[in-house]
Design a protein around this motif. Structure first.
Motif, PDB file in Angstrom:
ATOM      1  N   TYR A  26       0.836  -1.209   0.000  1.00  0.00           N
ATOM      2  CA  TYR A  26       0.000   0.000   0.000  1.00  0.00           C
ATOM      3  C   TYR A  26       0.869   1.257   0.000  1.00  0.00           C
ATOM      4  CZ  TYR A  26      -3.344  -3.580   1.446  1.00  0.00           C
ATOM      5  OH  TYR A  26      -4.098  -4.715   1.521  1.00  0.00           O
ATOM      6  N   SER A  27       1.868   1.256  -0.859  1.00  0.00           N
ATOM      7  CA  SER A  27       2.871   2.327  -0.845  1.00  0.00           C
ATOM      8  C   SER A  27       3.027   3.043  -2.173  1.00  0.00           C
ATOM      9  CB  SER A  27       4.232   1.757  -0.407  1.00  0.00           C
ATOM     10  OG  SER A  27       4.163   1.283   0.923  1.00  0.00           O
ATOM     11  N   ALA A  28       2.169   2.725  -3.141  1.00  0.00           N
ATOM     12  CA  ALA A  28       2.209   3.417  -4.427  1.00  0.00           C
ATOM     13  C   ALA A  28       1.313   4.652  -4.376  1.00  0.00           C
ATOM     14  CB  ALA A  28       1.751   2.489  -5.548  1.00  0.00           C
ATOM     15  N   ALA A  29       1.592   5.592  -5.235  1.00  0.00           N
ATOM     16  CA  ALA A  29       0.678   6.719  -5.412  1.00  0.00           C
ATOM     17  C   ALA A  29      -0.486   6.247  -6.282  1.00  0.00           C
ATOM     18  CB  ALA A  29       1.409   7.891  -6.052  1.00  0.00           C
ATOM     19  N   ASP A  30      -1.435   7.138  -6.535  1.00  0.00           N
ATOM     20  CA  ASP A  30      -2.622   6.754  -7.295  1.00  0.00           C
ATOM     21  C   ASP A  30      -2.295   6.308  -8.719  1.00  0.00           C
ATOM     22  OD1 ASP A  30      -5.535   6.520  -7.465  1.00  0.00           O
ATOM     23  OD2 ASP A  30      -5.394   8.182  -8.896  1.00  0.00           O
ATOM     24  N   ASP A  31      -1.089   6.655  -9.201  1.00  0.00           N
ATOM     25  CA  ASP A  31      -0.712   6.254 -10.555  1.00  0.00           C
ATOM     26  C   ASP A  31      -0.270   4.797 -10.644  1.00  0.00           C
ATOM     27  OD1 ASP A  31       1.777   6.324  -9.314  1.00  0.00           O
ATOM     28  OD2 ASP A  31       2.564   7.963 -10.534  1.00  0.00           O
ATOM     29  N   GLY A  32      -0.188   4.102  -9.510  1.00  0.00           N
ATOM     30  CA  GLY A  32       0.190   2.689  -9.508  1.00  0.00           C
ATOM     31  C   GLY A  32       1.654   2.417  -9.783  1.00  0.00           C
ATOM     32  N   GLN A  33       2.476   3.461  -9.768  1.00  0.00           N
ATOM     33  CA  GLN A  33       3.887   3.295 -10.107  1.00  0.00           C
ATOM     34  C   GLN A  33       4.690   2.758  -8.921  1.00  0.00           C
ATOM     35  OE1 GLN A  33       5.591   3.993 -12.935  1.00  0.00           O
ATOM     36  NE2 GLN A  33       4.317   5.381 -14.139  1.00  0.00           N
ATOM     37  N   ALA A  34       5.612   1.848  -9.217  1.00  0.00           N
ATOM     38  CA  ALA A  34       6.572   1.408  -8.205  1.00  0.00           C
ATOM     39  C   ALA A  34       7.520   2.554  -7.891  1.00  0.00           C
ATOM     40  CB  ALA A  34       7.353   0.198  -8.712  1.00  0.00           C
ATOM     41  N   ASN A  35       7.945   2.644  -6.631  1.00  0.00           N
ATOM     42  CA  ASN A  35       8.809   3.751  -6.220  1.00  0.00           C
ATOM     43  C   ASN A  35      10.011   3.227  -5.431  1.00  0.00           C
ATOM     44  OD1 ASN A  35       7.856   3.286  -3.530  1.00  0.00           O
ATOM     45  ND2 ASN A  35       6.041   4.537  -3.984  1.00  0.00           N
ATOM     46  N   ILE A  63      -9.692   0.168 -11.248  1.00  0.00           N
ATOM     47  CA  ILE A  63     -10.717  -0.327 -10.324  1.00  0.00           C
ATOM     48  C   ILE A  63     -10.417  -1.752  -9.893  1.00  0.00           C
ATOM     49  CG2 ILE A  63     -12.250  -1.181 -12.134  1.00  0.00           C
ATOM     50  CD1 ILE A  63     -13.203   0.346  -8.700  1.00  0.00           C
ATOM     51  N   GLY A  64      -9.439  -2.388 -10.524  1.00  0.00           N
ATOM     52  CA  GLY A  64      -9.043  -3.731 -10.134  1.00  0.00           C
ATOM     53  C   GLY A  64      -8.097  -3.766  -8.953  1.00  0.00           C
ATOM     54  N   ARG A  65      -7.696  -2.587  -8.470  1.00  0.00           N
ATOM     55  CA  ARG A  65      -6.809  -2.539  -7.307  1.00  0.00           C
ATOM     56  C   ARG A  65      -7.590  -2.772  -6.016  1.00  0.00           C
ATOM     57  NH1 ARG A  65      -4.415   3.312  -8.133  1.00  0.00           N
ATOM     58  NH2 ARG A  65      -6.562   3.578  -8.885  1.00  0.00           N
ATOM     59  N   ILE A  66      -6.901  -3.325  -5.039  1.00  0.00           N
ATOM     60  CA  ILE A  66      -7.494  -3.487  -3.716  1.00  0.00           C
ATOM     61  C   ILE A  66      -7.674  -2.114  -3.068  1.00  0.00           C
ATOM     62  CG2 ILE A  66      -7.197  -4.528  -1.431  1.00  0.00           C
ATOM     63  CD1 ILE A  66      -5.336  -6.604  -2.911  1.00  0.00           C
ATOM     64  N   SER A  67      -6.672  -1.253  -3.260  1.00  0.00           N
ATOM     65  CA  SER A  67      -6.723   0.115  -2.745  1.00  0.00           C
ATOM     66  C   SER A  67      -6.093   1.046  -3.775  1.00  0.00           C
ATOM     67  CB  SER A  67      -5.967   0.224  -1.413  1.00  0.00           C
ATOM     68  OG  SER A  67      -4.570   0.316  -1.649  1.00  0.00           O
ATOM     69  N   ASP A  68      -6.222   2.331  -3.552  1.00  0.00           N
ATOM     70  CA  ASP A  68      -5.623   3.305  -4.462  1.00  0.00           C
ATOM     71  C   ASP A  68      -4.112   3.393  -4.311  1.00  0.00           C
ATOM     72  OD1 ASP A  68      -7.905   4.209  -5.867  1.00  0.00           O
ATOM     73  OD2 ASP A  68      -8.505   5.414  -4.151  1.00  0.00           O
ATOM     74  N   ASN A  69      -3.555   2.671  -3.354  1.00  0.00           N
ATOM     75  CA  ASN A  69      -2.104   2.685  -3.144  1.00  0.00           C
ATOM     76  C   ASN A  69      -1.434   1.388  -3.563  1.00  0.00           C
ATOM     77  OD1 ASN A  69      -3.177   4.432  -0.391  1.00  0.00           O
ATOM     78  ND2 ASN A  69      -1.819   5.401  -1.864  1.00  0.00           N
ATOM     79  N   ASP A  70      -2.160   0.576  -4.359  1.00  0.00           N
ATOM     80  CA  ASP A  70      -1.576  -0.648  -4.897  1.00  0.00           C
ATOM     81  C   ASP A  70      -0.756  -0.362  -6.152  1.00  0.00           C
ATOM     82  OD1 ASP A  70      -2.956  -1.914  -2.931  1.00  0.00           O
ATOM     83  OD2 ASP A  70      -4.273  -3.053  -4.233  1.00  0.00           O
ATOM     84  N   LEU A  71       0.175  -1.258  -6.434  1.00  0.00           N
ATOM     85  CA  LEU A  71       0.865  -1.216  -7.712  1.00  0.00           C
ATOM     86  C   LEU A  71      -0.120  -1.512  -8.834  1.00  0.00           C
ATOM     87  CD1 LEU A  71       4.157  -3.151  -6.889  1.00  0.00           C
ATOM     88  CD2 LEU A  71       3.890  -0.685  -7.188  1.00  0.00           C
ATOM     89  N   GLN A 108     -11.501  -1.258  -2.931  1.00  0.00           N
ATOM     90  CA  GLN A 108     -11.881  -0.032  -2.228  1.00  0.00           C
ATOM     91  C   GLN A 108     -11.278   1.195  -2.906  1.00  0.00           C
ATOM     92  OE1 GLN A 108     -10.807  -1.422   1.888  1.00  0.00           O
ATOM     93  NE2 GLN A 108     -12.966  -1.025   2.296  1.00  0.00           N
ATOM     94  N   SER A 109     -10.907   1.006  -4.172  1.00  0.00           N
ATOM     95  CA  SER A 109     -10.370   2.113  -4.951  1.00  0.00           C
ATOM     96  C   SER A 109     -11.471   3.119  -5.272  1.00  0.00           C
ATOM     97  CB  SER A 109      -9.762   1.584  -6.255  1.00  0.00           C
ATOM     98  OG  SER A 109      -9.412   2.659  -7.105  1.00  0.00           O
ATOM     99  N   ALA A 110     -11.106   4.384  -5.275  1.00  0.00           N
ATOM    100  CA  ALA A 110     -12.047   5.449  -5.617  1.00  0.00           C
ATOM    101  C   ALA A 110     -12.107   5.698  -7.117  1.00  0.00           C
ATOM    102  CB  ALA A 110     -11.659   6.734  -4.893  1.00  0.00           C
ATOM    103  N   SER A 111     -11.386   4.866  -7.891  1.00  0.00           N
ATOM    104  CA  SER A 111     -11.290   5.100  -9.341  1.00  0.00           C
ATOM    105  C   SER A 111     -12.521   4.639 -10.107  1.00  0.00           C
ATOM    106  CB  SER A 111     -10.054   4.394  -9.893  1.00  0.00           C
ATOM    107  OG  SER A 111     -10.132   3.004  -9.672  1.00  0.00           O
TER     108      SER A 111
END
Length: 338
Positions: A26-35, A63-71, A108-111
């Motif tokens: 749960y450490s990505a930004a909303d863009d799903g990018q690895a950091n 919308i397939g992410r578990i959260s907005d902070n997923d890869l 639980q993504s808001a997308s």
């Protein structure tokens, strides 16, 4: 010690049988990018001697992410960040797999609005999903295919399709969450159709010499849901399309589970014996002795240490040192073991 024996599947040879399973950071930004966090997190376990690192659940659609902070891996711009992780892990001796996922009703993504095989909510803390139409099912199948192609471009050695823990593919498999009356619901064969089609399309873009496997929940902990016998049938139905099974349980319902070290190993054992396929055992494995027992008694082929590798990134080095297995101490750390 069998835990430190090599393991080969297709063109992937692991230096040992220690696996880091996919765990959402749960450490990505909303863009799903690895950091940089993801790079440090995974590379440190490679330095620590892990044989196979499976990168966390990565969304095939926003919308397939578990959260907005997923890869995420729904666009090409997300490839370079993942490639940095793969290259670093390779540099330090670990092979890598990517787990690709659609969260279904548990998103639980808001997308966007969550979707599922049937309009049944997970709990009162989740939104009620929309029932997928056939064109939408086809779109998701194609999204899995495109994500697999991007995973190959990023250099991953293997691919794990997430069909467990109450996410979309699991929702289609279980009679508890799939109440459809079309070709995707009803019989076990119909409920397996979506998974089968995903795997078929993935194989059109994924190299034939690289392994593909699935993560499954082999028990829904409900008398009407999936149990080990039903999961054996499911796996045998798609057996020609997979090379291994990563065996878990639960997640479909908000049901308490009596968990203890190795509690899922009997499920892995049943699938290994009855489907004649390699398995990864997981489930609160905390020490090398438990893993060694599973390997020596042929109840598993690989053993995954989740929470233990969060606590101890150098678990593999420490286990090797304890049992006199040479070749695991990085040159930079040798002075610590003088």
């Amino acid at each position: 010690m069998k835990l430190f024996e090599k393991f080969t599947i297709k063109n992937m040879t692991l230096r040992n049988r220690i696996v880091m399973p996919p765990m959402c950071m749960y450490s990505a930004a909303d863009d799903g990018q690895a950091n940089d966090f993801h790079l440090t997190h995974y590379a440190s376990r490679a330095v620590g001697g892990v044989g196979l690192i499976i990168v966390e659940a990565t969304g095939i659609k926003p919308i397939g992410r578990i959260s907005d902070n997923d890869l995420g891996l729904w666009e090409d711009e997300q490839i370079p960040g993942l490639k940095k992780i793969v290259d670093a892990c390779h540099r330090y001796g670990s092979k890598t797999a990517l787990q690709i996922n659609h969260a279904g009703r548990k998103s639980q993504s808001a997308s966007g609005h969550p979707v599922a095989p049937s309009a049944l909510t997970f709990s009162d803390k989740y939104r009620t999903p929309a029932e997928l139409t056939r064109p939408e099912i086809n779109e998701i199948i194609d999204a899995f295919k495109q994500a697999a192609s991007r995973a190959d471009a990023a250099g991953f050695d293997a691919l794990e399709i997430h069909a467990a823990h109450g996410y979309l593919l699991h929702e289609f498999l279980s009679p508890l969450t799939n109440k459809r009356t079309d070709e995707y619901g009803g019989s076990l064969k119909n409920r397996t159709r979506f998974l089968e089609q995903v795997l078929q399309q993935v194989h059109t873009v994924w190299p034939a010499d690289k392994p593909v496997w699935i993560r499954v929940s082999a028990s829904d902990y409900d008398s009407v849901g999936i149990d080990a016998a039903m999961m054996v049938e499911i796996i045998n139905d798609v057996r020609s399309l997979i090379d291994m099974v990563h065996v878990s349980s639960g997640g479909l319902l908000p049901t308490p589970v009596n968990s203890y070290p190795g509690y899922q190993a009997p499920l892995a054992d049943a699938i290994r014996r009855k489907c004649h396929i390699p398995v990864i055992a997981v489930g609160l494995l905390t020490n090398p002795e438990i893993a060694e027992a599973l390997l020596q008694t042929e109840r598993a082929d690989l053993t995954a240490f989740g929470r233990e590798l969060l606590r101890h990134p150098y678990f593999a080095i420490q286990a090797a040192q304890k049992y006199g297995v040479v070749g695991y101490i990085p040159k930079q750390y040798e002075r610590a073991y003088d």
